[in-house]
Write an enzyme that holds these catalytic residues in place. Structure first.
Site, PDB file in Angstrom:
ATOM      1  N   MET A  84      63.454  42.031  -3.152  1.00 48.23           N
ATOM      2  CA  MET A  84      64.469  42.006  -4.212  1.00 48.23           C
ATOM      3  C   MET A  84      64.797  40.569  -4.619  1.00 48.23           C
ATOM      4  SD  MET A  84      64.752  45.031  -5.103  1.00 48.23           S
ATOM      5  CE  MET A  84      65.902  44.608  -6.397  1.00 48.23           C
ATOM      6  N   LEU A 119      74.001  47.147  -2.333  1.00 50.95           N
ATOM      7  CA  LEU A 119      73.419  47.571  -1.063  1.00 50.95           C
ATOM      8  C   LEU A 119      72.375  46.609  -0.502  1.00 50.95           C
ATOM      9  CD1 LEU A 119      73.070  51.391  -1.851  1.00 50.95           C
ATOM     10  CD2 LEU A 119      75.064  50.165  -0.965  1.00 50.95           C
ATOM     11  N   CYS A 120      72.140  45.472  -1.157  1.00 48.29           N
ATOM     12  CA  CYS A 120      71.245  44.455  -0.591  1.00 48.29           C
ATOM     13  C   CYS A 120      72.001  43.654   0.463  1.00 48.29           C
ATOM     14  CB  CYS A 120      70.747  43.500  -1.679  1.00 48.29           C
ATOM     15  SG  CYS A 120      69.348  44.118  -2.604  1.00 48.29           S
ATOM     16  N   ASP A 143      67.600  33.150 -22.999  1.00 46.08           N
ATOM     17  CA  ASP A 143      68.917  32.652 -23.411  1.00 46.08           C
ATOM     18  C   ASP A 143      68.818  31.285 -24.078  1.00 46.08           C
ATOM     19  OD1 ASP A 143      71.833  32.688 -23.511  1.00 46.08           O
ATOM     20  OD2 ASP A 143      71.714  31.137 -21.962  1.00 46.08           O
TER      21      ASP A 143
END
Length: 163
Positions: free
Chosen positions: A114, A76-77, A129
């Site tokens: 966001m 929804l962005c 990582d």
């Protein structure tokens, strides 16, 4: 204070917010994350002795790439034409941690909070990582929005709230 969820319609269904009627304004957001690690892992990164290369450079690029693709990662962005994405990484020697801060800017109809949060999150995950072979118990901590400006809701500054 009553909060309404902008991504929920009147029927209670998730939907992408219609921003077509919103004003085009300058919008900016800053976010932060902290990666906690042991002294051995921290020193390996700082001294440039990591066998995979420059951990900070790789994390910085990953954060920038992630901000650009936020609309593909977070449902929804809106896709945004970001005018600036900056990811800064600072070693914190006193507690063997790394502070990651992002700044995202756009001139548009929706905010970039966001994008800033995704940038620091993915940069932190990239550090994890790259270093997980040396240390699996690193902690990604304090992912938070520091501030934002622009748009209908105006300015938000975490420092003003914490005081």
């Amino acid at each position: 204070m009553s909060a309404s969820f902008s991504h929920i319609n009147q029927r209670g269904d998730a939907h992408m917010v219609d921003v077509s009627e919103k004003q085009i304004t300058h919008r900016e957001a800053r976010a932060e994350s902290i990666v906690l690690m042991n002294a051995e892992t921290f020193n390996m990164i700082i001294e440039g002795k990591h066998h995979k290369g420059d951990v900070f450079a790789t994390a910085r690029i990953a954060g920038i790439q992630a901000a650009k693709r936020t609309w593909e990662l977070i449902p929804l962005c809106h896709p945004l034409l970001l005018s600036k994405i900056e990811v800064n990484i600072e070693p914190l020697f006193e507690n063997h941690s790394v502070k990651i801060e992002s700044i995202c800017k756009v001139t548009g109809q929706t905010g970039v909070e966001m994008e800033a949060l995704v940038a620091v999150s993915v940069a932190a995950l990239t550090i994890y990582d790259m270093c997980k072979a040396s240390q699996k118990d690193m902690i990604i901590n304090q992912v938070k929005l520091l501030n934002k400006v622009g748009g209908k809701s105006g300015e938000y500054n975490l420092n003003k709230i914490e005081q």
